[in-house]
Design a protein around this motif. Structure first.
Motif, mmCIF file in Angstrom:
data_model
loop_
_atom_site.group_PDB
_atom_site.id
_atom_site.type_symbol
_atom_site.label_atom_id
_atom_site.label_comp_id
_atom_site.label_asym_id
_atom_site.label_seq_id
_atom_site.Cartn_x
_atom_site.Cartn_y
_atom_site.Cartn_z
ATOM 1 N N TRP A 1 0.879 -1.140 -0.072
ATOM 2 C CA TRP A 1 0.145 -0.049 0.171
ATOM 3 C C TRP A 1 0.798 1.200 0.048
ATOM 4 N N GLU A 2 2.058 1.145 0.679
ATOM 5 C CA GLU A 2 3.107 2.232 0.606
ATOM 6 C C GLU A 2 3.412 2.481 -0.844
ATOM 7 N N LYS A 3 3.701 1.342 -1.377
ATOM 8 C CA LYS A 3 4.231 1.225 -2.868
ATOM 9 C C LYS A 3 3.136 2.134 -3.711
ATOM 10 N N ALA A 4 1.840 1.593 -3.544
ATOM 11 C CA ALA A 4 0.726 2.107 -4.459
ATOM 12 C C ALA A 4 1.044 3.852 -4.199
ATOM 13 N N LEU A 5 0.883 4.148 -2.850
ATOM 14 C CA LEU A 5 0.700 5.706 -2.704
ATOM 15 C C LEU A 5 2.213 6.310 -3.184
ATOM 16 N N ASP A 6 3.198 5.544 -3.259
ATOM 17 C CA ASP A 6 4.283 6.342 -3.900
ATOM 18 C C ASP A 6 3.997 6.553 -5.337
ATOM 19 N N ILE A 7 3.288 5.496 -6.235
ATOM 20 C CA ILE A 7 3.103 5.944 -7.485
ATOM 21 C C ILE A 7 1.957 6.846 -7.516
ATOM 22 N N ASP A 8 0.973 7.014 -6.689
ATOM 23 C CA ASP A 8 -0.118 7.970 -6.833
ATOM 24 C C ASP A 8 -0.786 8.273 -5.337
ATOM 25 N N PRO A 9 0.035 9.182 -4.571
ATOM 26 C CA PRO A 9 -0.552 9.678 -3.357
ATOM 27 C C PRO A 9 -2.010 9.943 -3.254
ATOM 28 N N GLU A 10 -2.431 10.500 -3.971
ATOM 29 C CA GLU A 10 -4.282 10.841 -4.016
ATOM 30 C C GLU A 10 -5.080 9.630 -4.161
ATOM 31 N N GLN A 11 -4.742 8.397 -4.038
ATOM 32 C CA GLN A 11 -5.739 7.270 -4.045
ATOM 33 C C GLN A 11 -6.228 6.992 -2.754
ATOM 34 N N ALA A 12 -7.506 7.085 -2.639
ATOM 35 C CA ALA A 12 -8.196 7.018 -1.269
ATOM 36 C C ALA A 12 -8.134 5.703 -0.615
ATOM 37 N N GLU A 13 -8.310 4.531 -2.039
ATOM 38 C CA GLU A 13 -8.164 3.150 -1.238
ATOM 39 C C GLU A 13 -6.959 2.658 -0.341
ATOM 40 N N PRO A 14 -5.695 3.020 -1.183
ATOM 41 C CA PRO A 14 -4.600 2.424 -0.446
ATOM 42 C C PRO A 14 -4.245 3.340 1.028
ATOM 43 N N LEU A 15 -4.824 4.504 0.848
ATOM 44 C CA LEU A 15 -4.500 5.424 2.260
ATOM 45 C C LEU A 15 -5.617 5.007 3.133
ATOM 46 N N LEU A 16 -6.599 4.431 2.974
ATOM 47 C CA LEU A 16 -7.428 3.902 3.941
ATOM 48 C C LEU A 16 -7.071 2.404 4.549
ATOM 49 N N ALA A 17 -6.652 1.786 3.516
ATOM 50 C CA ALA A 17 -6.087 0.313 4.000
ATOM 51 C C ALA A 17 -4.852 0.657 4.743
#
Length: 308
Positions: A212-228
């Motif tokens: 999930w940290e890697k997903a947010l590195d790609i796109d910090p504005e995505q709600a799903e990995p932020l919440l997870a």
């Protein structure tokens, strides 16, 4: 996470208009004044009708690019009537129905297209996605597998296949095919995110957090990995950080505050249970209250604007 053509239409032929005019002539009594000249009505053979149908289908495809879906739908329906033995009109019609979330007629049209052109990968991929939305996960997997045998390097299709495997409980295969999608497209954050979902269900919270940290590195504005990530950190004892991330996620997209929405996006039982507990904390209840208040304020302002 689930993955879920510009209007430059030129009418090159006016034979339909000629037919309408021809019919219209006979609606009225006309005085006999010598030999009356009737509008010319071309006699179209099967090949010409097919060509007309394909041209109308192309117009529909152009309208899809402009997101003119209703106009495209009427043309696609006409195209299937003019060229019923060609796969393109049925493919376009089926795709339009799927876009409109009318799954049953969409699947029916796509199945007709596939019967006419069994090796067309675009149909297989679209049909696989539609089967998934219908909950027919094994049929979805079959179509996607067959399509990927023909054209193996399509990240979106690999992602859809991973989702089908996920629903079928084939977690190892799901991770493998998600990884193929990432290998093809490094910034494909939904695939990274979904590997995190599987890792969490397998009890490997540390690896889930990494994904999930890697997903947010790609796109910090995505709600799903932020919440997870917020839920996972809360479970790991980092409560304040978890609350902060969750609040940011819900500000981006409040629909992630609904457990059914999370379930629809492939969140598993373990993560859903931990999220439900997380949502009942006083801090998260306060966040929900603030979001509800902000929503009510926005709605009220919009109503005042309309009343002016």
């Amino acid at each position: 996470m689930l993955n879920k053509l510009r209007d430059q239409t030129v009418f090159k032929h006016n034979w339909l208009l000629s037919l309408v005019v021809s019919v219209g002539v006979w609606q009225f009594a006309v005085p006999v004044m010598g030999q009356m000249l009737l509008p010319y009505t071309p006699q179209l053979n099967a090949e010409e009708l097919k060509q007309q149908g394909l041209e109308v289908a192309e117009e529909a495809a152009q309208l899809i690019r402009f997101q003119q879906h209703e106009l495209a739908l009427s043309r696609a329906k006409l195209a299937t009537q003019l060229a019923p033995n060609e796969y393109q009109p049925w493919f376009i019609l089926g795709t339009l129905y799927i876009i409109k979330q009318e799954l049953e007629p969409g699947v029916n049209a796509l199945e007709k297209a596939l019967a006419l052109q069994p090796e067309e990968v675009g149909i297989k991929f679209t049909l696989g996605n539609a089967y998934f939305q219908q909950g027919k996960y094994q049929q979805a997997a079959t179509e996607l597998e067959e399509g990927l045998k023909i054209k193996p390097d399509v990240p979106s299709a690999q992602f859809d296949l991973g989702n089908a495997y996920f629903k079928l409980g084939r977690m190892g295969e799901a991770i493998a095919v998600y990884q193929k999608a990432i290998d093809q497209q490094e910034d494909f954050w939904p695939a990274v995110n979904n590997i995190g979902l599987i890792k969490y269900e397998q009890g490997n919270i540390k690896e889930a957090i990494q994904h999930w940290e890697k997903a947010l590195d790609i796109d910090p504005e995505q709600a799903e990995p932020l919440l997870a990530l917020g839920v996972a950190l809360y479970v790991q004892g980092q409560q304040q950080k978890g609350f902060e991330l969750a609040e940011s996620a819900l500000q981006l997209d409040s629909s992630y505050g609904e457990l059914q929405h999370l379930k629809d996006n492939l969140w598993g039982e373990k993560l859903l249970k931990d999220t439900q507990t997380f949502f009942t904390t006083p801090k998260m209840q306060s966040v929900f209250s603030q979001l509800d208040g902000a929503s009510s304020t926005i709605t009220g302002n919009e109503q005042q604007t309309r009343d002016r």
